[in-house]
Design an enzyme around this catalytic site. Structure first.
Site, PDB file in Angstrom:
ATOM      1  CE1 TYR A 103      -3.981   1.956   0.486  1.00  0.00           C
ATOM      2  CE2 TYR A 103      -2.949   3.228   1.789  1.00  0.00           C
ATOM      3  CZ  TYR A 103      -3.990   3.081   0.953  1.00  0.00           C
ATOM      4  OH  TYR A 103      -4.976   3.888   1.126  1.00  0.00           O
ATOM      5  CG  HIS A 110      -0.970   5.576  -1.516  1.00  0.00           C
ATOM      6  ND1 HIS A 110      -1.480   4.396  -1.316  1.00  0.00           N
ATOM      7  CD2 HIS A 110      -2.096   6.329  -1.686  1.00  0.00           C
ATOM      8  CE1 HIS A 110      -2.695   3.993  -1.570  1.00  0.00           C
ATOM      9  NE2 HIS A 110      -3.331   5.335  -1.889  1.00  0.00           N
ATOM     10  CE1 TYR A 115      -7.563  11.195  -0.027  1.00  0.00           C
ATOM     11  CE2 TYR A 115      -8.642  11.519  -2.241  1.00  0.00           C
ATOM     12  CZ  TYR A 115      -8.248  10.580  -1.061  1.00  0.00           C
ATOM     13  OH  TYR A 115      -9.055   9.332  -0.758  1.00  0.00           O
ATOM     14  CD1 TRP A 121      -6.178   3.902  -6.639  1.00  0.00           C
ATOM     15  CD2 TRP A 121      -4.239   3.730  -7.276  1.00  0.00           C
ATOM     16  NE1 TRP A 121      -5.499   4.433  -5.675  1.00  0.00           N
ATOM     17  CE2 TRP A 121      -4.021   4.137  -6.166  1.00  0.00           C
ATOM     18  CE3 TRP A 121      -3.147   3.455  -8.065  1.00  0.00           C
ATOM     19  CZ2 TRP A 121      -3.030   4.532  -5.502  1.00  0.00           C
ATOM     20  CZ3 TRP A 121      -1.863   3.790  -7.507  1.00  0.00           C
ATOM     21  CH2 TRP A 121      -1.640   4.276  -6.045  1.00  0.00           C
ATOM     22  CD1 TRP A 122      -9.620   2.714  -5.510  1.00  0.00           C
ATOM     23  CD2 TRP A 122     -11.464   2.712  -7.017  1.00  0.00           C
ATOM     24  NE1 TRP A 122      -9.928   3.886  -5.975  1.00  0.00           N
ATOM     25  CE2 TRP A 122     -11.255   4.205  -6.517  1.00  0.00           C
ATOM     26  CE3 TRP A 122     -12.741   2.332  -7.691  1.00  0.00           C
ATOM     27  CZ2 TRP A 122     -12.169   5.070  -6.682  1.00  0.00           C
ATOM     28  CZ3 TRP A 122     -13.515   3.496  -8.014  1.00  0.00           C
ATOM     29  CH2 TRP A 122     -13.373   4.729  -7.581  1.00  0.00           C
TER      30      TRP A 122
END
Length: 116
Positions: A18, A22, A41, A77-78
């Protein structure tokens, strides 16, 4: 402008995956967020809890979120990020993140002391 805060849980065994994702968020994913009027964000991490904050600057939040959901690169992406997350029980239908209510905000406006 609307401020949004959310939480999700990170699967400890997928933490490094993860974080690696990112470190280099795909440009098309970032473009979809910007096109949906999302600004500032940020995602923070405390132990295995993810905390996200962003600002919405558009006119129709629901419609703009639907454009992100319909975006093929965001969907792709998800497929990488979703398995890394454990949803909270109160996460919206099929979602991973739970919305947090805002209980206080320090505004830029300075109020006069009524007792001064």
């Amino acid at each position: 402008m609307q401020r949004i805060a959310q939480v999700a849980r990170l699967r400890p065994e997928l933490r490094e995956e993860y974080l690696a994702l990112h470190r280099e968020v795909w440009p098309d994913v970032e473009a979809a967020l910007r096109a949906a009027h999302i600004r500032n964000y940020s995602i923070f991490l405390h132990e295995d809890m993810l905390f996200a904050y962003y600002e919405y600057h558009g006119e129709d939040f629901t419609a703009d979120l639907e454009t992100i959901k319909a975006d093929p690169e965001s969907q792709r992406w998800w497929t990488f990020t979703d398995p890394c997350q454990i949803p909270w029980p109160d996460a919206a239908d099929g979602g991973r993140w739970s919305d947090l209510p805002e209980i206080w905000h320090l505004s830029d406006e300075v109020k006069e002391d009524p007792d001064a």
